[in-house]
Design a protein around this motif. Structure first.
Motif, PDB file in Angstrom:
ATOM      1  N   ARG A  15      49.524  75.052  52.543  1.00 48.81           N
ATOM      2  CA  ARG A  15      48.671  75.153  51.361  1.00 48.81           C
ATOM      3  C   ARG A  15      47.356  74.455  51.637  1.00 48.81           C
ATOM      4  O   ARG A  15      47.255  73.623  52.523  1.00 48.81           O
ATOM      5  N   ARG A  16      46.358  74.809  50.846  1.00 51.17           N
ATOM      6  CA  ARG A  16      45.053  74.174  50.949  1.00 51.17           C
ATOM      7  C   ARG A  16      44.948  73.157  49.827  1.00 51.17           C
ATOM      8  O   ARG A  16      45.152  73.500  48.672  1.00 51.17           O
ATOM      9  N   ALA A  17      44.636  71.940  50.178  1.00 55.59           N
ATOM     10  CA  ALA A  17      44.507  70.880  49.181  1.00 55.59           C
ATOM     11  C   ALA A  17      43.127  70.242  49.309  1.00 55.59           C
ATOM     12  O   ALA A  17      42.612  70.064  50.414  1.00 55.59           O
ATOM     13  N   GLY A  64      31.754  59.664  35.840  1.00 57.96           N
ATOM     14  CA  GLY A  64      31.698  60.769  36.798  1.00 57.96           C
ATOM     15  C   GLY A  64      32.761  60.651  37.873  1.00 57.96           C
ATOM     16  O   GLY A  64      33.359  61.654  38.289  1.00 57.96           O
ATOM     17  N   PHE A  65      33.014  59.434  38.332  1.00 53.49           N
ATOM     18  CA  PHE A  65      34.071  59.203  39.321  1.00 53.49           C
ATOM     19  C   PHE A  65      35.421  59.633  38.756  1.00 53.49           C
ATOM     20  O   PHE A  65      36.202  60.316  39.418  1.00 53.49           O
ATOM     21  N   GLY A  66      35.684  59.257  37.514  1.00 57.50           N
ATOM     22  CA  GLY A  66      36.950  59.626  36.884  1.00 57.50           C
ATOM     23  C   GLY A  66      37.084  61.119  36.668  1.00 57.50           C
ATOM     24  O   GLY A  66      38.164  61.688  36.874  1.00 57.50           O
ATOM     25  N   VAL A  67      36.000  61.765  36.262  1.00 60.78           N
ATOM     26  CA  VAL A  67      36.040  63.220  36.056  1.00 60.78           C
ATOM     27  C   VAL A  67      36.247  63.942  37.391  1.00 60.78           C
ATOM     28  O   VAL A  67      37.036  64.887  37.474  1.00 60.78           O
ATOM     29  N   GLY A  68      35.565  63.498  38.437  1.00 63.31           N
ATOM     30  CA  GLY A  68      35.758  64.096  39.764  1.00 63.31           C
ATOM     31  C   GLY A  68      37.169  63.902  40.274  1.00 63.31           C
ATOM     32  O   GLY A  68      37.763  64.805  40.863  1.00 63.31           O
ATOM     33  N   LEU A  69      37.725  62.728  40.023  1.00 61.92           N
ATOM     34  CA  LEU A  69      39.097  62.437  40.427  1.00 61.92           C
ATOM     35  C   LEU A  69      40.083  63.319  39.671  1.00 61.92           C
ATOM     36  O   LEU A  69      40.997  63.893  40.274  1.00 61.92           O
ATOM     37  N   ALA A  70      39.894  63.441  38.372  1.00 60.97           N
ATOM     38  CA  ALA A  70      40.781  64.282  37.559  1.00 60.97           C
ATOM     39  C   ALA A  70      40.690  65.744  37.987  1.00 60.97           C
ATOM     40  O   ALA A  70      41.704  66.444  38.060  1.00 60.97           O
ATOM     41  N   PHE A  71      39.479  66.211  38.301  1.00 62.98           N
ATOM     42  CA  PHE A  71      39.309  67.590  38.747  1.00 62.98           C
ATOM     43  C   PHE A  71      40.025  67.822  40.077  1.00 62.98           C
ATOM     44  O   PHE A  71      40.706  68.842  40.249  1.00 62.98           O
ATOM     45  N   ALA A  72      39.889  66.901  41.015  1.00 63.20           N
ATOM     46  CA  ALA A  72      40.541  67.055  42.323  1.00 63.20           C
ATOM     47  C   ALA A  72      42.059  67.046  42.192  1.00 63.20           C
ATOM     48  O   ALA A  72      42.748  67.833  42.850  1.00 63.20           O
ATOM     49  N   ILE A  73      42.583  66.186  41.347  1.00 59.12           N
ATOM     50  CA  ILE A  73      44.031  66.132  41.158  1.00 59.12           C
ATOM     51  C   ILE A  73      44.529  67.413  40.491  1.00 59.12           C
ATOM     52  O   ILE A  73      45.588  67.945  40.855  1.00 59.12           O
ATOM     53  N   THR A  74      43.772  67.941  39.540  1.00 53.74           N
ATOM     54  CA  THR A  74      44.156  69.188  38.883  1.00 53.74           C
ATOM     55  C   THR A  74      44.169  70.350  39.869  1.00 53.74           C
ATOM     56  O   THR A  74      45.117  71.146  39.891  1.00 53.74           O
ATOM     57  N   ASP A  76      44.569  70.098  43.063  1.00 54.02           N
ATOM     58  CA  ASP A  76      45.674  69.838  43.978  1.00 54.02           C
ATOM     59  C   ASP A  76      46.996  70.298  43.368  1.00 54.02           C
ATOM     60  O   ASP A  76      47.817  70.914  44.057  1.00 54.02           O
ATOM     61  N   LEU A  77      47.210  70.019  42.101  1.00 53.70           N
ATOM     62  CA  LEU A  77      48.445  70.456  41.446  1.00 53.70           C
ATOM     63  C   LEU A  77      48.515  71.976  41.364  1.00 53.70           C
ATOM     64  O   LEU A  77      49.586  72.560  41.562  1.00 53.70           O
ATOM     65  N   LEU A  78      47.395  72.616  41.070  1.00 53.67           N
ATOM     66  CA  LEU A  78      47.390  74.078  41.001  1.00 53.67           C
ATOM     67  C   LEU A  78      47.595  74.711  42.372  1.00 53.67           C
ATOM     68  O   LEU A  78      48.245  75.749  42.486  1.00 53.67           O
ATOM     69  N   SER A  79      47.053  74.100  43.416  1.00 45.63           N
ATOM     70  CA  SER A  79      47.218  74.664  44.755  1.00 45.63           C
ATOM     71  C   SER A  79      48.633  74.468  45.280  1.00 45.63           C
ATOM     72  O   SER A  79      49.087  75.238  46.122  1.00 45.63           O
ATOM     73  N   SER A  80      49.338  73.462  44.793  1.00 46.38           N
ATOM     74  CA  SER A  80      50.714  73.255  45.259  1.00 46.38           C
ATOM     75  C   SER A  80      51.645  74.336  44.727  1.00 46.38           C
ATOM     76  O   SER A  80      52.685  74.612  45.312  1.00 46.38           O
ATOM     77  N   ARG A  81      51.261  74.969  43.629  1.00 45.39           N
ATOM     78  CA  ARG A  81      52.085  76.050  43.079  1.00 45.39           C
ATOM     79  C   ARG A  81      51.981  77.322  43.911  1.00 45.39           C
ATOM     80  O   ARG A  81      52.902  78.125  43.930  1.00 45.39           O
ATOM     81  N   SER A  82      50.863  77.509  44.565  1.00 40.83           N
ATOM     82  CA  SER A  82      50.671  78.731  45.352  1.00 40.83           C
ATOM     83  C   SER A  82      50.893  78.486  46.840  1.00 40.83           C
ATOM     84  O   SER A  82      50.326  79.187  47.670  1.00 40.83           O
ATOM     85  N   ALA A  83      51.713  77.514  47.162  1.00 41.14           N
ATOM     86  CA  ALA A  83      51.972  77.197  48.567  1.00 41.14           C
ATOM     87  C   ALA A  83      52.868  78.259  49.187  1.00 41.14           C
ATOM     88  O   ALA A  83      53.748  78.817  48.544  1.00 41.14           O
TER      89      ALA A  83
END
Length: 93
Positions: A15-17, A64-74, A76-83
């Motif tokens: 998968r791509r993370a 902005g750091f928190g929003v970027g972190l939340a976006f990256a984690i989201t 990552d979670l979505l990409s793990s479903r399409s592994a």
């Protein structure tokens, strides 16, 4: 003469993370830019001191750091479903 063992295939996940730190730092940079733009919109006669710029930078960059972190984690979670799963054999030389 040594006997060669046949390698056992392993099931691996492909998968791509996203890399989380670059996303978070990009969010912090955008937050700092937004703080500077917000500082420019404050009329000069209403600015109490130059300390307001530092406070804006700190708060907006943290946001902005928190929003970027939340976006990256989201993402990552979505990409793990399409592994995808595949079989791979380990090569030992």
């Amino acid at each position: 003469m040594a006997s060669k063992k046949k390698p056992n295939p392993e099931v691996v996940e492909i998968r791509r993370a996203p890399k989380i730190l670059p996303w978070a730092l990009t969010g912090a940079i955008f937050g700092a830019i937004a703080a500077f733009v917000l500082y420019l919109f404050i009329p000069a006669d209403q600015r109490s001191s130059e300390n307001i710029l530092g406070l804006l930078f700190l708060s907006m960059a943290s946001l902005g750091f928190g929003v970027g972190l939340a976006f990256a984690i989201t993402v990552d979670l979505l990409s793990s479903r399409s592994a995808k799963r595949a079989e791979a054999e380990r090569v030992v030389e």
